[in-house]
Motif scaffolding. Structure first.
Motif, PDB file in Angstrom:
ATOM      1  N   GLU A  73       5.819   3.528   0.394  1.00  0.00           N
ATOM      2  CA  GLU A  73       5.297   2.163   0.450  1.00  0.00           C
ATOM      3  C   GLU A  73       5.164   1.722   1.908  1.00  0.00           C
ATOM      4  O   GLU A  73       6.078   1.932   2.701  1.00  0.00           O
ATOM      5  CB  GLU A  73       6.226   1.192  -0.284  1.00  0.00           C
ATOM      6  CG  GLU A  73       6.212   1.346  -1.778  1.00  0.00           C
ATOM      7  CD  GLU A  73       4.894   0.963  -2.419  1.00  0.00           C
ATOM      8  OE1 GLU A  73       4.223   0.029  -1.938  1.00  0.00           O
ATOM      9  OE2 GLU A  73       4.531   1.610  -3.412  1.00  0.00           O
ATOM     10  N   ASN A 124      -7.282   6.163  -3.322  1.00  0.00           N
ATOM     11  CA  ASN A 124      -7.293   5.931  -4.772  1.00  0.00           C
ATOM     12  C   ASN A 124      -7.905   7.114  -5.521  1.00  0.00           C
ATOM     13  O   ASN A 124      -8.679   6.954  -6.455  1.00  0.00           O
ATOM     14  CB  ASN A 124      -8.021   4.627  -5.097  1.00  0.00           C
ATOM     15  CG  ASN A 124      -7.391   3.443  -4.408  1.00  0.00           C
ATOM     16  OD1 ASN A 124      -6.180   3.389  -4.228  1.00  0.00           O
ATOM     17  ND2 ASN A 124      -8.203   2.489  -3.990  1.00  0.00           N
ATOM     18  N   CYS A 164      -6.830  -2.433   1.202  1.00  0.00           N
ATOM     19  CA  CYS A 164      -6.163  -3.578   0.589  1.00  0.00           C
ATOM     20  C   CYS A 164      -4.775  -3.145   0.116  1.00  0.00           C
ATOM     21  O   CYS A 164      -4.467  -1.958   0.052  1.00  0.00           O
ATOM     22  CB  CYS A 164      -6.991  -4.161  -0.552  1.00  0.00           C
ATOM     23  SG  CYS A 164      -7.215  -3.072  -1.948  1.00  0.00           S
ATOM     24  N   GLU A 165      -3.936  -4.111  -0.206  1.00  0.00           N
ATOM     25  CA  GLU A 165      -2.528  -3.874  -0.563  1.00  0.00           C
ATOM     26  C   GLU A 165      -2.350  -2.913  -1.735  1.00  0.00           C
ATOM     27  O   GLU A 165      -1.335  -2.236  -1.837  1.00  0.00           O
ATOM     28  CB  GLU A 165      -1.850  -5.200  -0.915  1.00  0.00           C
ATOM     29  CG  GLU A 165      -1.655  -6.122   0.255  1.00  0.00           C
ATOM     30  CD  GLU A 165      -0.464  -5.741   1.117  1.00  0.00           C
ATOM     31  OE1 GLU A 165       0.476  -5.100   0.621  1.00  0.00           O
ATOM     32  OE2 GLU A 165      -0.483  -6.094   2.297  1.00  0.00           O
ATOM     33  N   THR A 166      -3.310  -2.854  -2.639  1.00  0.00           N
ATOM     34  CA  THR A 166      -3.159  -2.038  -3.844  1.00  0.00           C
ATOM     35  C   THR A 166      -3.654  -0.606  -3.666  1.00  0.00           C
ATOM     36  O   THR A 166      -3.586   0.189  -4.612  1.00  0.00           O
ATOM     37  CB  THR A 166      -3.908  -2.682  -5.025  1.00  0.00           C
ATOM     38  OG1 THR A 166      -5.288  -2.827  -4.686  1.00  0.00           O
ATOM     39  CG2 THR A 166      -3.310  -4.038  -5.360  1.00  0.00           C
ATOM     40  N   ASP A 167      -4.121  -0.253  -2.482  1.00  0.00           N
ATOM     41  CA  ASP A 167      -4.649   1.094  -2.240  1.00  0.00           C
ATOM     42  C   ASP A 167      -3.540   2.142  -2.191  1.00  0.00           C
ATOM     43  O   ASP A 167      -2.412   1.863  -1.803  1.00  0.00           O
ATOM     44  CB  ASP A 167      -5.413   1.157  -0.915  1.00  0.00           C
ATOM     45  CG  ASP A 167      -6.791   0.535  -1.011  1.00  0.00           C
ATOM     46  OD1 ASP A 167      -7.351   0.483  -2.112  1.00  0.00           O
ATOM     47  OD2 ASP A 167      -7.312   0.109   0.037  1.00  0.00           O
ATOM     48  N   THR A 168      -3.917   3.348  -2.580  1.00  0.00           N
ATOM     49  CA  THR A 168      -3.061   4.517  -2.441  1.00  0.00           C
ATOM     50  C   THR A 168      -3.816   5.529  -1.591  1.00  0.00           C
ATOM     51  O   THR A 168      -4.950   5.892  -1.922  1.00  0.00           O
ATOM     52  CB  THR A 168      -2.736   5.140  -3.813  1.00  0.00           C
ATOM     53  OG1 THR A 168      -2.038   4.176  -4.595  1.00  0.00           O
ATOM     54  CG2 THR A 168      -1.891   6.384  -3.656  1.00  0.00           C
ATOM     55  N   MET A 227       0.838  -1.158   0.000  1.00  0.00           N
ATOM     56  CA  MET A 227       0.000   0.000   0.000  1.00  0.00           C
ATOM     57  C   MET A 227       0.895   1.236   0.000  1.00  0.00           C
ATOM     58  O   MET A 227       1.974   1.220   0.578  1.00  0.00           O
ATOM     59  CB  MET A 227      -0.894  -0.029   1.242  1.00  0.00           C
ATOM     60  CG  MET A 227      -1.887   1.076   1.295  1.00  0.00           C
ATOM     61  SD  MET A 227      -3.152   0.845   2.554  1.00  0.00           S
ATOM     62  CE  MET A 227      -2.250   1.243   4.008  1.00  0.00           C
ATOM     63  N   ARG A 228       0.446   2.290  -0.640  1.00  0.00           N
ATOM     64  CA  ARG A 228       1.217   3.533  -0.698  1.00  0.00           C
ATOM     65  C   ARG A 228       0.470   4.599   0.098  1.00  0.00           C
ATOM     66  O   ARG A 228      -0.710   4.825  -0.120  1.00  0.00           O
ATOM     67  CB  ARG A 228       1.383   3.958  -2.142  1.00  0.00           C
ATOM     68  CG  ARG A 228       2.270   5.166  -2.316  1.00  0.00           C
ATOM     69  CD  ARG A 228       2.538   5.446  -3.783  1.00  0.00           C
ATOM     70  NE  ARG A 228       3.510   4.525  -4.346  1.00  0.00           N
ATOM     71  CZ  ARG A 228       4.828   4.660  -4.257  1.00  0.00           C
ATOM     72  NH1 ARG A 228       5.334   5.688  -3.621  1.00  0.00           N
ATOM     73  NH2 ARG A 228       5.631   3.796  -4.805  1.00  0.00           N
TER      74      ARG A 228
END
Length: 64
Positions: free
Chosen positions: A7, A35, A50-54, A1-2
């Motif tokens: 990171e 996002n 979730c891991e892909t969130d910004t 996640m960013r």
């Protein structure tokens, strides 16, 4: 996640509220975009990360 350009590892499934509190953010004085979309404070507990969130976390400061 960013988060704010850095990171970070999301260790457990967490709500946005849990993540912010765990990482020392003062929820009362900030705004969060996930996002690219502003998240209303009333939804912080319902938003699951979730891991892909910004996230972009912005803190309000007084001044003039």
């Amino acid at each position: 996640m960013r988060v704010n350009g850095k990171e970070m590892i999301l260790v457990n499934n967490q709500s946005l509220l849990q993540f912010l509190e765990t990482n020392g953010f003062d929820v009362a004085t900030l705004a969060v975009a996930r996002n690219g979309e502003i998240v209303p404070k009333s939804s912080y507990d319902a938003v699951l990360l979730c891991e892909t969130d910004t996230l972009e976390v912005v803190r309000f400061v007084g001044g003039g």
